[in-house]
Design an enzyme around this catalytic site. Sequence first.
Site, PDB file in Angstrom:
ATOM      1  N   ARG A  95       0.854  -1.190   0.000  1.00 32.81           N
ATOM      2  CA  ARG A  95       0.000   0.000   0.000  1.00 32.81           C
ATOM      3  C   ARG A  95       0.887   1.237   0.000  1.00 32.81           C
ATOM      4  O   ARG A  95       1.734   1.405   0.882  1.00 32.81           O
ATOM      5  CB  ARG A  95      -0.911  -0.018   1.235  1.00 32.81           C
ATOM      6  CG  ARG A  95      -1.734   1.234   1.376  1.00 32.81           C
ATOM      7  CD  ARG A  95      -2.707   1.171   2.554  1.00 32.81           C
ATOM      8  NE  ARG A  95      -3.338   2.461   2.688  1.00 32.81           N
ATOM      9  CZ  ARG A  95      -3.298   3.223   3.779  1.00 32.81           C
ATOM     10  NH1 ARG A  95      -2.697   2.800   4.874  1.00 32.81           N
ATOM     11  NH2 ARG A  95      -3.881   4.392   3.784  1.00 32.81           N
ATOM     12  N   HIS A 121      -3.062  10.966   1.107  1.00 36.55           N
ATOM     13  CA  HIS A 121      -2.453  10.725   2.416  1.00 36.55           C
ATOM     14  C   HIS A 121      -1.799  12.040   2.830  1.00 36.55           C
ATOM     15  O   HIS A 121      -0.603  12.108   3.076  1.00 36.55           O
ATOM     16  CB  HIS A 121      -1.473   9.551   2.340  1.00 36.55           C
ATOM     17  CG  HIS A 121      -1.176   8.917   3.671  1.00 36.55           C
ATOM     18  ND1 HIS A 121      -1.325   7.568   3.903  1.00 36.55           N
ATOM     19  CD2 HIS A 121      -0.736   9.434   4.836  1.00 36.55           C
ATOM     20  CE1 HIS A 121      -0.975   7.282   5.155  1.00 36.55           C
ATOM     21  NE2 HIS A 121      -0.605   8.406   5.736  1.00 36.55           N
ATOM     22  N   GLU A 146      -7.427   8.270   6.736  1.00 37.82           N
ATOM     23  CA  GLU A 146      -7.680   8.873   8.048  1.00 37.82           C
ATOM     24  C   GLU A 146      -8.178  10.313   7.958  1.00 37.82           C
ATOM     25  O   GLU A 146      -7.489  11.251   8.396  1.00 37.82           O
ATOM     26  CB  GLU A 146      -6.414   8.806   8.910  1.00 37.82           C
ATOM     27  CG  GLU A 146      -5.911   7.397   9.134  1.00 37.82           C
ATOM     28  CD  GLU A 146      -4.631   7.348   9.975  1.00 37.82           C
ATOM     29  OE1 GLU A 146      -4.004   8.399  10.185  1.00 37.82           O
ATOM     30  OE2 GLU A 146      -4.265   6.258  10.428  1.00 37.82           O
ATOM     31  N   ASN A 188      -7.630   1.564  10.140  1.00 37.87           N
ATOM     32  CA  ASN A 188      -6.311   1.664  10.772  1.00 37.87           C
ATOM     33  C   ASN A 188      -6.535   1.546  12.268  1.00 37.87           C
ATOM     34  O   ASN A 188      -7.248   2.380  12.854  1.00 37.87           O
ATOM     35  CB  ASN A 188      -5.647   3.004  10.460  1.00 37.87           C
ATOM     36  CG  ASN A 188      -5.227   3.109   9.002  1.00 37.87           C
ATOM     37  OD1 ASN A 188      -5.351   2.147   8.238  1.00 37.87           O
ATOM     38  ND2 ASN A 188      -4.734   4.265   8.613  1.00 37.87           N
ATOM     39  N   TYR A 246      -4.708   1.426  15.944  1.00 41.67           N
ATOM     40  CA  TYR A 246      -3.495   1.574  16.746  1.00 41.67           C
ATOM     41  C   TYR A 246      -3.767   1.394  18.245  1.00 41.67           C
ATOM     42  O   TYR A 246      -3.033   0.690  18.913  1.00 41.67           O
ATOM     43  CB  TYR A 246      -2.830   2.931  16.489  1.00 41.67           C
ATOM     44  CG  TYR A 246      -2.138   2.981  15.139  1.00 41.67           C
ATOM     45  CD1 TYR A 246      -0.859   2.469  14.985  1.00 41.67           C
ATOM     46  CD2 TYR A 246      -2.784   3.486  14.016  1.00 41.67           C
ATOM     47  CE1 TYR A 246      -0.220   2.487  13.744  1.00 41.67           C
ATOM     48  CE2 TYR A 246      -2.153   3.506  12.770  1.00 41.67           C
ATOM     49  CZ  TYR A 246      -0.872   2.997  12.643  1.00 41.67           C
ATOM     50  OH  TYR A 246      -0.251   3.003  11.423  1.00 41.67           O
ATOM     51  N   GLU A 269      -3.653  -0.348   8.224  1.00 38.33           N
ATOM     52  CA  GLU A 269      -2.461  -0.001   9.013  1.00 38.33           C
ATOM     53  C   GLU A 269      -2.578  -0.586  10.407  1.00 38.33           C
ATOM     54  O   GLU A 269      -3.639  -0.510  11.027  1.00 38.33           O
ATOM     55  CB  GLU A 269      -2.291   1.521   9.192  1.00 38.33           C
ATOM     56  CG  GLU A 269      -1.818   2.261   7.982  1.00 38.33           C
ATOM     57  CD  GLU A 269      -1.660   3.760   8.247  1.00 38.33           C
ATOM     58  OE1 GLU A 269      -1.375   4.160   9.395  1.00 38.33           O
ATOM     59  OE2 GLU A 269      -1.847   4.517   7.287  1.00 38.33           O
TER      60      GLU A 269
HETATM   61  O1  IFM Z   1       2.552   7.480  10.161  1.00 42.34           O
HETATM   62  C1  IFM Z   1       1.174   7.480  10.362  1.00 42.34           C
HETATM   63  C2  IFM Z   1       0.442   7.339   9.042  1.00 42.34           C
HETATM   64  O2  IFM Z   1       0.785   8.329   8.143  1.00 42.34           O
HETATM   65  C3  IFM Z   1      -1.044   7.414   9.282  1.00 42.34           C
HETATM   66  N1  IFM Z   1      -1.459   6.486  10.301  1.00 42.34           N
HETATM   67  C4  IFM Z   1      -0.732   6.469  11.537  1.00 42.34           C
HETATM   68  C5  IFM Z   1       0.762   6.351  11.265  1.00 42.34           C
HETATM   69  C6  IFM Z   1       1.538   6.353  12.587  1.00 42.34           C
HETATM   70  O3  IFM Z   1       1.294   7.524  13.274  1.00 42.34           O
END
Ligand code: IFM
Length: 451
Positions: free
Chosen positions: A80, A125, A170, A296, A298, A356
């Site tokens: 990606r 992005h 995002e 994504n 985290y 992600e």
């Molecule tokens: O680096 C970023 C990415 O550009 C977007 N998602 C989170 C990642 C880590 O912060």
Amino acid sequence: MTTPDRHDFPPGFAWGCSTSSYQIEGAAREGGKGESIWDRFCQRPGAIRDGSSGATACDHYHRWPEDLDLAQGLGVDAYRFSIAWPRIFPDGVGERPSAEGLAFYSRLVDGMLTRGLQPWATLYHWDLPQALQERGGWLNRDTMAAFADYAHAVAHHLGDRVKHWITHNEPWCTAFLGHHEGVHAPGLRDFRAALQVCHHLLVSHGDAVAAVRAAAPGAQAGITLSLHPIRAASAGPADQAAAQRHDGLRNRWFLDPLHGRGYPADVLAALGDDAPRVEAGDLARIATPCDFLGVNYYFPETIADAPGGEGIATRVVPTPGAPLTAFGWPIVPEGMTELLTRVQRDYRPAAVYLTENGACFDDVPDADGFVQDDARQRFLAAHFAAALRAVRAGVPLKGYFVWSLLDNFEWAEGYTRRFGLTHVDYATQRRRLKASGEWFRHFLRAESPAP
Ligand code: IFM
């Protein structure tokens, strides 16, 4: 918890890794590229923790064959990447896209295909052409039309080879970090503006899906959201209500309109006069059916009420009992299962991809330059297991992209945060796979049971 084996995942499950243009490409003013809002924002004193910029980054613009070799060496199925809009339209708009810009991405895509990597292209992005920012950026509805034209141009040129397209990465970050908190480009601090920007991003997503499909029939298109499980800081009614509001703006504000439900009524009520101006037809455009939802994941957020606070008057507090990454993000793999099953229960998307997931740790290369990043390996193993639990619970999860192939420019944090499976020595541009990268390679080749 046992670490899953690749073969535990359904046949055809796509494993990949992700990057983005501004974070790795460098060559900020080469190849006819125009200035982006990040080129400009990085010049603002104090904007970037180490005073750096993406002007050189990982020099991927010149070193892409080596980087694609690395991805191939890992054994991933898919890669990606994102396209820098100012390489295609240096001024944001124009009669014709830049031949040089298209040629770069064409070579890159061919490079992926010859290495057996399925290209996944993200259209936005975060590197908006600065020329469009001069005209109001995402606050200006004309930017939506410019985005659709750009989407059409790249899909027209690459759509014979790129079969998966992500419109926005995002949009919460673009809108709120960029226009409310002011910590991302373009660096505004205006909550109401952020909400209007957010609305335009969502409408432009729907238009871009239509543009991609028109230019590349049969292509699969979707959007990538940063979603967070939300927990209340206490059982008290104020924190419970705050958590509900926070979930509203973090998650449902995106998921609801994308799934044809319009904006959530409780959030609209909380926003009052700050709510965005929505024109006739906008909600239908946002709800343009997608082929997949990109998620994504985290970390979860624990939320307390913040009476009198800005925006929706909530604040993030530490998540009890969770270890932290070097970025201070709580490590909660089960949050991934919780999030994915919730999305499936409440929205039933056709297909979901984790576009992600990854972590930043204080990597220290040894004398030989090797990074023994056991913490990242454990992080990934635990999250792979969490993804598998979601699959077993019935989530139509079809793929998982690790962030990131390479250490890179981490936005306002500059080069101080490393997320890569590959260590990059920025002084020499030497790449070296980390222990986590080697572990991922073993996992993908299913060579031996993962530890
Ligand atoms: O680096 C970023 C990415 O550009 C977007 N998602 C989170 C990642 C880590 O912060």
